[in-house]
Design an enzyme around this catalytic site. Sequence first.
Site, PDB file in Angstrom:
ATOM      1  N   GLY A  49      34.149  43.127  37.880  1.00 62.73           N
ATOM      2  CA  GLY A  49      33.829  41.711  37.796  1.00 62.73           C
ATOM      3  C   GLY A  49      34.698  40.952  38.773  1.00 62.73           C
ATOM      4  N   GLN A  54      39.054  33.804  42.235  1.00 66.49           N
ATOM      5  CA  GLN A  54      39.791  34.974  42.734  1.00 66.49           C
ATOM      6  C   GLN A  54      39.610  35.184  44.233  1.00 66.49           C
ATOM      7  OE1 GLN A  54      38.248  37.801  39.492  1.00 66.49           O
ATOM      8  NE2 GLN A  54      40.316  38.542  39.941  1.00 66.49           N
ATOM      9  N   CYS A 102      43.407  43.454  36.409  1.00 63.14           N
ATOM     10  CA  CYS A 102      42.767  42.372  37.145  1.00 63.14           C
ATOM     11  C   CYS A 102      43.039  42.538  38.630  1.00 63.14           C
ATOM     12  CB  CYS A 102      43.335  41.038  36.658  1.00 63.14           C
ATOM     13  SG  CYS A 102      42.600  39.600  37.453  1.00 63.14           S
ATOM     14  N   LEU A 103      42.026  42.276  39.445  1.00 62.86           N
ATOM     15  CA  LEU A 103      42.202  42.393  40.900  1.00 62.86           C
ATOM     16  C   LEU A 103      43.208  41.376  41.436  1.00 62.86           C
ATOM     17  CD1 LEU A 103      38.487  42.928  42.012  1.00 62.86           C
ATOM     18  CD2 LEU A 103      40.273  44.660  41.756  1.00 62.86           C
ATOM     19  N   HIS A 144      37.003  37.997  30.030  1.00 65.85           N
ATOM     20  CA  HIS A 144      37.995  38.057  31.105  1.00 65.85           C
ATOM     21  C   HIS A 144      37.545  37.223  32.312  1.00 65.85           C
ATOM     22  CE1 HIS A 144      41.018  40.446  33.610  1.00 65.85           C
ATOM     23  NE2 HIS A 144      40.303  39.819  34.511  1.00 65.85           N
ATOM     24  N   GLU A 145      36.286  37.384  32.707  1.00 69.62           N
ATOM     25  CA  GLU A 145      35.805  36.690  33.913  1.00 69.62           C
ATOM     26  C   GLU A 145      35.671  35.187  33.690  1.00 69.62           C
ATOM     27  OE1 GLU A 145      35.989  38.174  36.643  1.00 69.62           O
ATOM     28  OE2 GLU A 145      36.197  40.167  35.762  1.00 69.62           O
ATOM     29  N   HIS A 148      38.822  33.276  34.064  1.00 68.98           N
ATOM     30  CA  HIS A 148      39.219  32.907  35.426  1.00 68.98           C
ATOM     31  C   HIS A 148      38.690  31.518  35.796  1.00 68.98           C
ATOM     32  CE1 HIS A 148      41.329  36.384  36.948  1.00 68.98           C
ATOM     33  NE2 HIS A 148      40.361  37.222  36.595  1.00 68.98           N
TER      34      HIS A 148
HETATM   35 NI    NI Z   1      40.555  39.297  36.571  1.00 69.11          NI
END
Ligand code: NI
Length: 182
Positions: A49, A54, A102-103, A144-145, A148
């Site tokens: 995701g 991000q 997380c990225l 989670h997404e 953000h």
């Molecule tokens: Ni994340």
Amino acid sequence: MALLKIAKLGEPVLRRVAEPITPEELASSEVQRFIDDMIETMRDADGIGLAAPQVFVGKQICVLELKPNGRYPWSPALPLVVLVNPAFTDLSGEPIPGWEGCLSVDNLRGQVFRYPKASLSALGRHGERITLEAEGFLAVVLQHETDHLLGKVFLDRMTDLSTLTHQREYDRYWKSEESTPA
Ligand code: NI
């Protein structure tokens, strides 16, 4: 298409509430190209995701695609979905813990309590109405997404920081727990 730079923890854009997208903006070639770039960037990073903040864009867009990969070998499969202006219509069940990474947060995993069931309403990339009924890991990824888009990262949702783990130690000691993700 182009790979986008991923914002890492500490970038102010990750802490801002993202703005909704208007139908006109969504239909623009600029935003359509941006969505393609988000998809390519997510795939290149082995992500499941990615949210627009991000990649330094404070707009309410997320892309998700679940399939087993190097970072999530046990992931269930979900075909690519683009969520614009997503909003939960229901979050239910007793929150249960699961490991998240997380990225935008390099090299760390931690346990987060999330609702096991989620219903979500959003627009697709062409403005069509999407409703998703999710359970288990998909429900976790949605929470989670969308976090953000609220300026939140999974660390903010951790209730017990003692589970915070570097990736190498996670692989060494905790990964086997993940056969039953939240
Ligand atoms: Ni994340």
